[in-house]
Motif scaffolding. Structure first.
Motif, PDB file in Angstrom:
ATOM      1  N   ILE A   1       0.835  -1.199   0.000  1.00 48.99           N
ATOM      2  CA  ILE A   1       0.000   0.000   0.000  1.00 48.99           C
ATOM      3  C   ILE A   1       0.873   1.254   0.000  1.00 48.99           C
ATOM      4  CG2 ILE A   1      -1.668   1.331   1.342  1.00 48.99           C
ATOM      5  CD1 ILE A   1      -2.845  -1.335   2.291  1.00 48.99           C
ATOM      6  N   ALA A   2       1.917   1.247   0.822  1.00 41.80           N
ATOM      7  CA  ALA A   2       2.796   2.418   0.906  1.00 41.80           C
ATOM      8  C   ALA A   2       3.499   2.672  -0.423  1.00 41.80           C
ATOM      9  CB  ALA A   2       3.824   2.216   2.020  1.00 41.80           C
ATOM     10  N   LEU A   3       3.998   1.617  -1.070  1.00 38.39           N
ATOM     11  CA  LEU A   3       4.685   1.780  -2.355  1.00 38.39           C
ATOM     12  C   LEU A   3       3.734   2.302  -3.431  1.00 38.39           C
ATOM     13  CD1 LEU A   3       6.907  -1.438  -2.455  1.00 38.39           C
ATOM     14  CD2 LEU A   3       7.695   0.930  -2.256  1.00 38.39           C
ATOM     15  N   THR A   4       2.510   1.815  -3.424  1.00 34.02           N
ATOM     16  CA  THR A   4       1.547   2.251  -4.424  1.00 34.02           C
ATOM     17  C   THR A   4       1.165   3.705  -4.214  1.00 34.02           C
ATOM     18  OG1 THR A   4       0.666  -0.014  -4.499  1.00 34.02           O
ATOM     19  CG2 THR A   4      -0.658   1.721  -5.498  1.00 34.02           C
ATOM     20  N   VAL A   5       0.959   4.085  -2.967  1.00 38.67           N
ATOM     21  CA  VAL A   5       0.636   5.483  -2.674  1.00 38.67           C
ATOM     22  C   VAL A   5       1.815   6.384  -3.032  1.00 38.67           C
ATOM     23  CG1 VAL A   5       0.118   7.131  -0.829  1.00 38.67           C
ATOM     24  CG2 VAL A   5      -1.048   4.919  -0.897  1.00 38.67           C
ATOM     25  N   LEU A   6       3.032   5.921  -2.729  1.00 39.47           N
ATOM     26  CA  LEU A   6       4.222   6.698  -3.087  1.00 39.47           C
ATOM     27  C   LEU A   6       4.318   6.866  -4.602  1.00 39.47           C
ATOM     28  CD1 LEU A   6       6.874   8.073  -2.317  1.00 39.47           C
ATOM     29  CD2 LEU A   6       7.976   5.828  -2.364  1.00 39.47           C
ATOM     30  N   ALA A   7       4.056   5.798  -5.351  1.00 36.20           N
ATOM     31  CA  ALA A   7       4.074   5.889  -6.814  1.00 36.20           C
ATOM     32  C   ALA A   7       3.015   6.872  -7.309  1.00 36.20           C
ATOM     33  CB  ALA A   7       3.842   4.506  -7.420  1.00 36.20           C
ATOM     34  N   TYR A   8       1.881   6.911  -6.627  1.00 34.15           N
ATOM     35  CA  TYR A   8       0.815   7.836  -7.026  1.00 34.15           C
ATOM     36  C   TYR A   8       1.242   9.290  -6.815  1.00 34.15           C
ATOM     37  CZ  TYR A   8      -4.018   9.234  -7.922  1.00 34.15           C
ATOM     38  OH  TYR A   8      -5.151   9.775  -8.479  1.00 34.15           O
TER      39      TYR A   8
ATOM     40  N   GLU B   1       3.368  10.192  -9.617  1.00 35.84           N
ATOM     41  CA  GLU B   1       2.544  10.478 -10.791  1.00 35.84           C
ATOM     42  C   GLU B   1       1.986  11.903 -10.748  1.00 35.84           C
ATOM     43  OE1 GLU B   1      -0.384   7.514 -12.074  1.00 35.84           O
ATOM     44  OE2 GLU B   1       0.433   6.202 -10.525  1.00 35.84           O
ATOM     45  N   LEU B   2       1.528  12.297  -9.556  1.00 34.03           N
ATOM     46  CA  LEU B   2       0.973  13.641  -9.416  1.00 34.03           C
ATOM     47  C   LEU B   2       2.028  14.712  -9.678  1.00 34.03           C
ATOM     48  CD1 LEU B   2      -1.225  13.125  -6.226  1.00 34.03           C
ATOM     49  CD2 LEU B   2      -2.038  13.451  -8.561  1.00 34.03           C
ATOM     50  N   ALA B   3       3.255  14.425  -9.233  1.00 39.61           N
ATOM     51  CA  ALA B   3       4.338  15.392  -9.409  1.00 39.61           C
ATOM     52  C   ALA B   3       4.889  15.378 -10.830  1.00 39.61           C
ATOM     53  CB  ALA B   3       5.455  15.109  -8.404  1.00 39.61           C
ATOM     54  N   VAL B   4       4.977  14.186 -11.423  1.00 40.92           N
ATOM     55  CA  VAL B   4       5.537  14.050 -12.774  1.00 40.92           C
ATOM     56  C   VAL B   4       4.597  13.155 -13.594  1.00 40.92           C
ATOM     57  CG1 VAL B   4       7.600  13.508 -14.110  1.00 40.92           C
ATOM     58  CG2 VAL B   4       7.819  14.113 -11.689  1.00 40.92           C
TER      59      VAL B   4
ATOM     60  N   LEU C   1       0.825   1.733 -10.579  1.00 38.54           N
ATOM     61  CA  LEU C   1       0.360   2.999 -11.134  1.00 38.54           C
ATOM     62  C   LEU C   1      -1.161   3.011 -11.210  1.00 38.54           C
ATOM     63  CD1 LEU C   1       2.861   3.329 -14.129  1.00 38.54           C
ATOM     64  CD2 LEU C   1       3.094   4.306 -11.833  1.00 38.54           C
ATOM     65  N   HIS C   2      -1.764   4.220 -11.112  1.00 42.23           N
ATOM     66  CA  HIS C   2      -3.217   4.348 -11.168  1.00 42.23           C
ATOM     67  C   HIS C   2      -3.615   5.629 -11.886  1.00 42.23           C
ATOM     68  CE1 HIS C   2      -2.834   1.271  -8.034  1.00 42.23           C
ATOM     69  NE2 HIS C   2      -4.073   0.937  -8.329  1.00 42.23           N
ATOM     70  N   GLN C   3      -4.884   5.693 -12.261  1.00 43.50           N
ATOM     71  CA  GLN C   3      -5.387   6.871 -12.957  1.00 43.50           C
ATOM     72  C   GLN C   3      -5.277   8.101 -12.061  1.00 43.50           C
ATOM     73  OE1 GLN C   3      -9.393   6.085 -14.217  1.00 43.50           O
ATOM     74  NE2 GLN C   3      -8.787   4.571 -15.756  1.00 43.50           N
ATOM     75  N   LEU C   4      -4.902   9.199 -12.655  1.00 45.24           N
ATOM     76  CA  LEU C   4      -4.803  10.463 -11.925  1.00 45.24           C
ATOM     77  C   LEU C   4      -6.182  11.091 -11.776  1.00 45.24           C
ATOM     78  CD1 LEU C   4      -1.619  11.910 -13.647  1.00 45.24           C
ATOM     79  CD2 LEU C   4      -1.784  11.004 -11.327  1.00 45.24           C
ATOM     80  N   PRO C   5      -6.356  11.991 -10.836  1.00 42.98           N
ATOM     81  CA  PRO C   5      -7.644  12.671 -10.679  1.00 42.98           C
ATOM     82  C   PRO C   5      -8.068  13.333 -11.988  1.00 42.98           C
ATOM     83  CG  PRO C   5      -6.228  13.141  -8.813  1.00 42.98           C
ATOM     84  CD  PRO C   5      -5.382  12.415  -9.821  1.00 42.98           C
ATOM     85  N   GLY C   6      -9.286  13.060 -12.397  1.00 45.07           N
ATOM     86  CA  GLY C   6      -9.785  13.637 -13.637  1.00 45.07           C
ATOM     87  C   GLY C   6      -9.536  12.786 -14.857  1.00 45.07           C
ATOM     88  N   ASP C   7      -8.712  11.732 -14.735  1.00 45.52           N
ATOM     89  CA  ASP C   7      -8.429  10.846 -15.867  1.00 45.52           C
ATOM     90  C   ASP C   7      -9.420   9.681 -15.876  1.00 45.52           C
ATOM     91  OD1 ASP C   7      -6.373  12.463 -16.523  1.00 45.52           O
ATOM     92  OD2 ASP C   7      -4.778  11.109 -15.866  1.00 45.52           O
TER      93      ASP C   7
END
Length: 314
Positions: free
Chosen positions: A86-93, A96-99, A150-156
């Motif tokens: 969970i921590a790794l996935t949230v960190l990856a998210y 994604e938000l930053a880059v 990785l997961h969809q970004l907000p609005g995607d």
């Protein structure tokens, strides 16, 4: 005649000072109940009868069998792997938000053409001037694993931030139960094989389709949960209703999600779980290794075969 006798030299009298065998400067009259060596209060360890020295305690511990879960893994008091995933996935998210551009570098896709501006185009297997070939079938195998974080970004897309929220919820619910029953290592294997299984089926069915998310791994955990709980006849969650819900979602969402990822994860997780749950007790470790290794080899073999077919060599 003097009949008084002196104590043997190796058995000091009560009046003769004795010292701890580990701390020669400390006087003591305590002895280890097993080896009979003198020990000071700092060295004595409680035993069923009397006290024992650290050396004897260490030797005793070597003969004690390590506690195991019902499926042969080491006992788990804290589901560390679940928390880590969970921590790794949230960190990856957050990355994604930053880059946002990092998504295209690590999502799952079998084959795609990339131009100088980073735009993606359909790849028919032939190289074109000015375009770079990318994807799993062109050697970027890491995408099979990285896409699961990785997961969809907000609005995607349709789900946006709900994409990661739902997947993390199910990893939290199922992961803690399964990790407790399987142990850290076996649970990690089920999760990763489910994630890779979903990615592999996506590449096999539609190499040009881009996909991302932990849904394949979650479907694999659901299948694993059903198998293990049926084996144990113990259901913290209703396994039948759980599987019906996941299968219904697989079918109903097929038009706007990667059904290949869901189905591939379900199959990989279910097959692995069957091998872990029904392995003979006397050869459980060997069978588990063979099952995990066998599923891994199968997935790798399918990708290799697809790569050769796509390149036109077979």
């Amino acid at each position: 005649m003097d009949t008084t006798s002196t104590p043997p030299s190796d058995q000091p009298s009560a009046e003769t000072p004795t010292t701890c065998f580990r701390h020669p400067r400390r006087e003591t009259y305590l002895r280890c109940s097993r080896c009979d060596r003198y020990i000071c209060p700092d060295c004595m360890r409680e035993a069923p009868v009397g006290f024992r020295c650290p050396v004897c305690v260490k030797e005793d511990n070597r003969t004690v069998r390590e506690a195991r879960t019902v499926f042969g893994g080491r006992t788990v008091s804290v589901p560390l792997v679940t928390y880590a995933l969970i921590a790794l996935t949230v960190l990856a998210y957050l990355v994604e938000l930053a880059v946002p551009g990092v998504v295209e570098l690590f999502y799952n896709v079998g084959a795609v053409l990339v131009d100088a501006d980073g735009a993606h185009y359909v790849d028919d297997g032939n190289p074109y001037s000015g375009y770079e070939q990318a994807g799993v079938l062109h050697g970027e195998w890491y995408r099979l694993v990285t896409s699961a974080f990785l997961h969809q970004l907000p609005g995607d897309g349709i789900f946006g931030i709900a994409h990661i929220a739902l997947n993390m919820y199910w990893i939290w619910v199922l992961g803690r139960i399964l990790e407790e029953r399987l142990g850290h290592a076996r649970f990690t294997a089920v999760y990763l094989l489910s994630a890779v299984g979903g990615s592999v089926l996506g590449v096999l069915v539609d190499p040009g389709q881009a996909a991302l998310g932990a849904s394949g791994a979650v479907f694999g955990l659901a299948a694993c949960y059903v198998v293990l709980t049926r084996k144990l006849h113990h259901h913290p969650l209703d396994g039948r209703h759980l599987m019906v819900m996941f299968v219904l979602w697989l079918v109903l969402s097929a038009s706007f999600t990667s059904w290949e990822g869901h189905l591939g994860g379900l199959l990989a997780g279910g097959v692995t779980a069957l091998g872990l749950a029904f392995a003979p007790r006397d050869r459980r470790g060997l069978v588990h290794a063979l099952v995990i290794g066998g599923v891994t080899v199968l997935l790798v073999g399918l990708v290799v075969l697809k790569s050769l077919q796509f390149a036109g060599t077979v």
